[in-house]
Design an enzyme around this catalytic site. Sequence first.
Site, PDB file in Angstrom:
ATOM      1  N   GLU A  39       0.830  -1.297   0.090  1.00  0.00           N
ATOM      2  CA  GLU A  39      -0.011  -0.083  -0.120  1.00  0.00           C
ATOM      3  C   GLU A  39       0.795   1.300  -0.008  1.00  0.00           C
ATOM      4  OE1 GLU A  39      -3.321   0.021  -0.492  1.00  0.00           O
ATOM      5  OE2 GLU A  39      -3.259  -1.965  -0.654  1.00  0.00           O
ATOM      6  N   TRP A  42       2.148   1.475  -3.532  1.00  0.00           N
ATOM      7  CA  TRP A  42       0.863   2.070  -4.422  1.00  0.00           C
ATOM      8  C   TRP A  42       0.662   3.591  -4.295  1.00  0.00           C
ATOM      9  CZ3 TRP A  42      -2.033   1.303  -8.488  1.00  0.00           C
ATOM     10  CH2 TRP A  42      -3.256   1.898  -8.530  1.00  0.00           C
ATOM     11  N   TRP A  70     -21.007   7.453 -19.582  1.00  0.00           N
ATOM     12  CA  TRP A  70     -21.351   7.658 -18.286  1.00  0.00           C
ATOM     13  C   TRP A  70     -22.653   8.383 -18.350  1.00  0.00           C
ATOM     14  CZ3 TRP A  70     -18.031   5.687 -15.036  1.00  0.00           C
ATOM     15  CH2 TRP A  70     -16.660   5.760 -15.384  1.00  0.00           C
ATOM     16  N   ASN A 105     -10.340   1.222   3.756  1.00  0.00           N
ATOM     17  CA  ASN A 105      -9.864   1.113   2.428  1.00  0.00           C
ATOM     18  C   ASN A 105     -10.670  -0.042   1.628  1.00  0.00           C
ATOM     19  OD1 ASN A 105      -7.927   1.307  -0.121  1.00  0.00           O
ATOM     20  ND2 ASN A 105      -7.576  -1.021   0.316  1.00  0.00           N
ATOM     21  N   TRP A 123     -16.162   8.914 -12.554  1.00  0.00           N
ATOM     22  CA  TRP A 123     -15.261   8.728 -11.343  1.00  0.00           C
ATOM     23  C   TRP A 123     -14.875   9.967 -10.777  1.00  0.00           C
ATOM     24  CZ3 TRP A 123     -10.820  10.949 -12.232  1.00  0.00           C
ATOM     25  CH2 TRP A 123     -10.247  11.226 -13.714  1.00  0.00           C
ATOM     26  N   TRP A 146      -9.304   6.414  -7.776  1.00  0.00           N
ATOM     27  CA  TRP A 146     -10.632   6.425  -8.672  1.00  0.00           C
ATOM     28  C   TRP A 146     -10.357   5.913 -10.027  1.00  0.00           C
ATOM     29  CZ3 TRP A 146     -15.544   6.502  -7.201  1.00  0.00           C
ATOM     30  CH2 TRP A 146     -15.646   6.887  -5.981  1.00  0.00           C
TER      31      TRP A 146
END
Length: 240
Positions: A39, A42, A70, A105, A123, A146
């Site tokens: 993490e 990331w 969308w 998370n 998003w 996202w």
Amino acid sequence: MSPHLHFGEIGPRQIWAAVQHRMDARNDAQNAATAYLQEIGWREFSYHLLYWWPSLPEETWKDNFKRFPWADDPDGLRAWQRGITGYPIVDAGMRELYRTGWMHNRVRMIVGSFLVKDLLIHWREGEAWFWDTLVDADLASNAASWQWIAGCGADAAPYFRIFNPVTQGQKFDPEGAYVRHWVPEIARLPDKYLHAPWTAPDRVLADARVRLGTTYPQPIVDHKAARQRALDAFQQIKQG
């Protein structure tokens, strides 16, 4: 640690060194520590992306997603923001976020998937809401995460990975402590029906003092139909 990382109170190298120093020889401890360090990695990867693609918070990283159909759904967006979607684990997460500025998370992934895949809402709407509400709101991590959940970012989740909010709730909140805390209006429901109140018999709902559509909303979408709609949309841009 994410708020402290964001505000520079501690650095990623400090965390990395501390975790490496304390890693236990037991396999379970090593696995947990490795996942934690991933993490941290990331987070740093998100900064790498933002550095090389400064438009990451505004523009879809994968070009084919620029054609994604969308949905324009202000009512759905508002229900998601307020935690009144009719899906308890989603509502619990969104209410916790609004009241505390924080969300685990796993729940972030669940509510993110629900917004972009069940509701087909862009998003960027989720990114903007998280930016306004999270105490650890971070430009790089927010944008990259996202786009990851939407399937349009670098190293993103596969487009067909669509979380089922009922089974996610049953798996990660099996006794319902989290949902009962943040969605008290359904707290009296038995565990069996807590994550899908609309499946409860009328007598069970009455005993729990739950009136669907009044004290707690009906689901704003049918997950099975919404999942298929999302898959059809992803297939459309894939073919294009």
